[in-house]
Design a protein around this motif. Sequence first.
Motif, PDB file in Angstrom:
ATOM      1  N   LYS A 259       0.817  -1.214   0.000  1.00  0.00           N
ATOM      2  CA  LYS A 259       0.000   0.000   0.000  1.00  0.00           C
ATOM      3  C   LYS A 259       0.849   1.262   0.000  1.00  0.00           C
ATOM      4  O   LYS A 259       0.557   2.212  -0.725  1.00  0.00           O
ATOM      5  N   VAL A 260       1.910   1.277   0.816  1.00  0.00           N
ATOM      6  CA  VAL A 260       2.732   2.490   0.865  1.00  0.00           C
ATOM      7  C   VAL A 260       3.549   2.635  -0.417  1.00  0.00           C
ATOM      8  O   VAL A 260       3.788   3.751  -0.884  1.00  0.00           O
ATOM      9  N   LEU A 261       3.958   1.527  -1.018  1.00  0.00           N
ATOM     10  CA  LEU A 261       4.687   1.599  -2.286  1.00  0.00           C
ATOM     11  C   LEU A 261       3.801   2.115  -3.413  1.00  0.00           C
ATOM     12  O   LEU A 261       4.269   2.775  -4.338  1.00  0.00           O
ATOM     13  N   LEU A 262       2.509   1.820  -3.305  1.00  0.00           N
ATOM     14  CA  LEU A 262       1.555   2.252  -4.330  1.00  0.00           C
ATOM     15  C   LEU A 262       0.876   3.572  -3.958  1.00  0.00           C
ATOM     16  O   LEU A 262      -0.034   4.013  -4.653  1.00  0.00           O
ATOM     17  N   ASP A 263       1.312   4.169  -2.856  1.00  0.00           N
ATOM     18  CA  ASP A 263       0.751   5.439  -2.378  1.00  0.00           C
ATOM     19  C   ASP A 263      -0.717   5.312  -1.981  1.00  0.00           C
ATOM     20  O   ASP A 263      -1.472   6.286  -2.021  1.00  0.00           O
ATOM     21  N   SER A 264      -1.137   4.099  -1.602  1.00  0.00           N
ATOM     22  CA  SER A 264      -2.506   3.904  -1.123  1.00  0.00           C
ATOM     23  C   SER A 264      -2.645   4.360   0.323  1.00  0.00           C
ATOM     24  O   SER A 264      -3.749   4.659   0.789  1.00  0.00           O
TER      25      SER A 264
ATOM     26  N   ASN B 206      15.092   9.183   4.626  1.00  0.00           N
ATOM     27  CA  ASN B 206      16.039   9.167   3.512  1.00  0.00           C
ATOM     28  C   ASN B 206      15.258   9.043   2.204  1.00  0.00           C
ATOM     29  O   ASN B 206      14.278   8.298   2.117  1.00  0.00           O
ATOM     30  N   GLU B 207      15.686   9.756   1.182  1.00  0.00           N
ATOM     31  CA  GLU B 207      14.951   9.771  -0.089  1.00  0.00           C
ATOM     32  C   GLU B 207      14.958   8.410  -0.789  1.00  0.00           C
ATOM     33  O   GLU B 207      14.142   8.170  -1.688  1.00  0.00           O
ATOM     34  N   ASN B 208      15.824   7.510  -0.359  1.00  0.00           N
ATOM     35  CA  ASN B 208      15.905   6.190  -0.986  1.00  0.00           C
ATOM     36  C   ASN B 208      15.102   5.126  -0.244  1.00  0.00           C
ATOM     37  O   ASN B 208      15.236   3.935  -0.540  1.00  0.00           O
ATOM     38  N   TRP B 209      14.244   5.552   0.681  1.00  0.00           N
ATOM     39  CA  TRP B 209      13.518   4.580   1.489  1.00  0.00           C
ATOM     40  C   TRP B 209      12.665   3.635   0.643  1.00  0.00           C
ATOM     41  O   TRP B 209      12.566   2.426   0.941  1.00  0.00           O
ATOM     42  N   LYS B 210      12.077   4.156  -0.422  1.00  0.00           N
ATOM     43  CA  LYS B 210      11.192   3.324  -1.237  1.00  0.00           C
ATOM     44  C   LYS B 210      11.991   2.240  -1.958  1.00  0.00           C
ATOM     45  O   LYS B 210      11.534   1.086  -2.064  1.00  0.00           O
ATOM     46  N   LYS B 211      13.173   2.578  -2.443  1.00  0.00           N
ATOM     47  CA  LYS B 211      14.009   1.591  -3.119  1.00  0.00           C
ATOM     48  C   LYS B 211      14.436   0.488  -2.151  1.00  0.00           C
ATOM     49  O   LYS B 211      14.481  -0.698  -2.509  1.00  0.00           O
ATOM     50  N   GLU B 212      14.746   0.882  -0.914  1.00  0.00           N
ATOM     51  CA  GLU B 212      15.146  -0.103   0.084  1.00  0.00           C
ATOM     52  C   GLU B 212      13.986  -1.037   0.413  1.00  0.00           C
ATOM     53  O   GLU B 212      14.163  -2.247   0.577  1.00  0.00           O
ATOM     54  N   LEU B 213      12.791  -0.468   0.490  1.00  0.00           N
ATOM     55  CA  LEU B 213      11.604  -1.273   0.774  1.00  0.00           C
ATOM     56  C   LEU B 213      11.291  -2.198  -0.398  1.00  0.00           C
ATOM     57  O   LEU B 213      10.867  -3.343  -0.203  1.00  0.00           O
ATOM     58  N   GLU B 214      11.490  -1.709  -1.597  1.00  0.00           N
ATOM     59  CA  GLU B 214      11.267  -2.534  -2.790  1.00  0.00           C
ATOM     60  C   GLU B 214      12.214  -3.732  -2.818  1.00  0.00           C
ATOM     61  O   GLU B 214      11.825  -4.827  -3.220  1.00  0.00           O
ATOM     62  N   ARG B 215      13.452  -3.518  -2.407  1.00  0.00           N
ATOM     63  CA  ARG B 215      14.405  -4.626  -2.363  1.00  0.00           C
ATOM     64  C   ARG B 215      13.951  -5.706  -1.374  1.00  0.00           C
ATOM     65  O   ARG B 215      14.114  -6.905  -1.618  1.00  0.00           O
ATOM     66  N   LEU B 216      13.388  -5.282  -0.264  1.00  0.00           N
ATOM     67  CA  LEU B 216      12.894  -6.251   0.719  1.00  0.00           C
ATOM     68  C   LEU B 216      11.686  -7.012   0.194  1.00  0.00           C
ATOM     69  O   LEU B 216      11.591  -8.227   0.359  1.00  0.00           O
ATOM     70  N   ILE B 217      10.774  -6.288  -0.427  1.00  0.00           N
ATOM     71  CA  ILE B 217       9.546  -6.927  -0.899  1.00  0.00           C
ATOM     72  C   ILE B 217       9.837  -7.851  -2.075  1.00  0.00           C
ATOM     73  O   ILE B 217       9.160  -8.851  -2.294  1.00  0.00           O
ATOM     74  N   TYR B 218      10.887  -7.544  -2.823  1.00  0.00           N
ATOM     75  CA  TYR B 218      11.289  -8.401  -3.938  1.00  0.00           C
ATOM     76  C   TYR B 218      11.617  -9.807  -3.443  1.00  0.00           C
ATOM     77  O   TYR B 218      11.328 -10.810  -4.112  1.00  0.00           O
TER      78      TYR B 218
ATOM     79  N   LEU C  78       6.642  -3.988 -11.184  1.00  0.00           N
ATOM     80  CA  LEU C  78       7.685  -3.298 -11.934  1.00  0.00           C
ATOM     81  C   LEU C  78       7.114  -2.664 -13.205  1.00  0.00           C
ATOM     82  O   LEU C  78       7.427  -1.505 -13.522  1.00  0.00           O
ATOM     83  N   ILE C  79       6.261  -3.394 -13.906  1.00  0.00           N
ATOM     84  CA  ILE C  79       5.610  -2.846 -15.107  1.00  0.00           C
ATOM     85  C   ILE C  79       4.757  -1.646 -14.735  1.00  0.00           C
ATOM     86  O   ILE C  79       4.730  -0.633 -15.449  1.00  0.00           O
ATOM     87  N   ARG C  80       4.071  -1.747 -13.613  1.00  0.00           N
ATOM     88  CA  ARG C  80       3.244  -0.627 -13.143  1.00  0.00           C
ATOM     89  C   ARG C  80       4.075   0.631 -12.964  1.00  0.00           C
ATOM     90  O   ARG C  80       3.680   1.722 -13.369  1.00  0.00           O
ATOM     91  N   ASN C  81       5.256   0.501 -12.383  1.00  0.00           N
ATOM     92  CA  ASN C  81       6.127   1.657 -12.160  1.00  0.00           C
ATOM     93  C   ASN C  81       6.633   2.241 -13.478  1.00  0.00           C
ATOM     94  O   ASN C  81       6.729   3.465 -13.627  1.00  0.00           O
ATOM     95  N   TYR C  82       6.973   1.391 -14.417  1.00  0.00           N
ATOM     96  CA  TYR C  82       7.400   1.869 -15.731  1.00  0.00           C
ATOM     97  C   TYR C  82       6.250   2.607 -16.437  1.00  0.00           C
ATOM     98  O   TYR C  82       6.462   3.640 -17.076  1.00  0.00           O
TER      99      TYR C  82
END
Length: 209
Positions: free
Chosen positions: A10-15, A50-62, A74-78
């Motif tokens: 939800k937080v990655l998708l801004d929900s 930190n501005e990179n928090w989302k990337k760090e969270l994405e690595r964990l969820i991956y 990933l397609i959604r983000n592109y």
Amino acid sequence: MKELELNISKVLLDSITLDEFENIIYQEFYVNQITSNNFIYNVITINYRNENWKKELERLIYESWDNTKYLAYLIRNYCLKIIENDDSKFIFNIVDKLSDLNRKYDYEYKTLMQFYRFDGELDLILSGYGSYPIEKLIINIKAFAKQYFNTYNLDTDINLLLNLEEDLNKTDNQIKKLNTEKIQFNFLKKEKTNNKWFLFWKRNKTEGN
């Protein structure tokens, strides 16, 4: 754990907002598990200022999502990048990345195949053999990106997302609108995986010429 993964999604998708997410993960229920659960520990110890928090969270969820679920995300983000940007070079670079994913996944998914076809049509246009103008190609790319982005949510079937087909009817009004607008393009230099380079010309003609 499933509820935590859902809130991460939800937080990655801004929900939900970052503040709402932090209020969830800093609850006693999760804090008490940081010494016994590495995943929870890694989520909680991310610096969300930190501005990179989302990337760090994405690595964990991956690491916790299966391959197809992460691919759909990933397609959604592109697609979001395509929707939000009007620079032709940027858009075609994103399409090229999606086309590379199609090859990586052995041409298995219709959604990626559609971007692969867009990439192929661009090659034809740049070589002088395109079936329609470059302006229409950009319209079609943006329309398909919006179609995917609007279809994507946490409850959408992954198989549906990865096998979405282009709805050309939705682009009709956009293509008509294009005929009344002046669209500027920058020079485009596009590198393919087979090391071929294509140059996209910039329109310099003014109306009436």
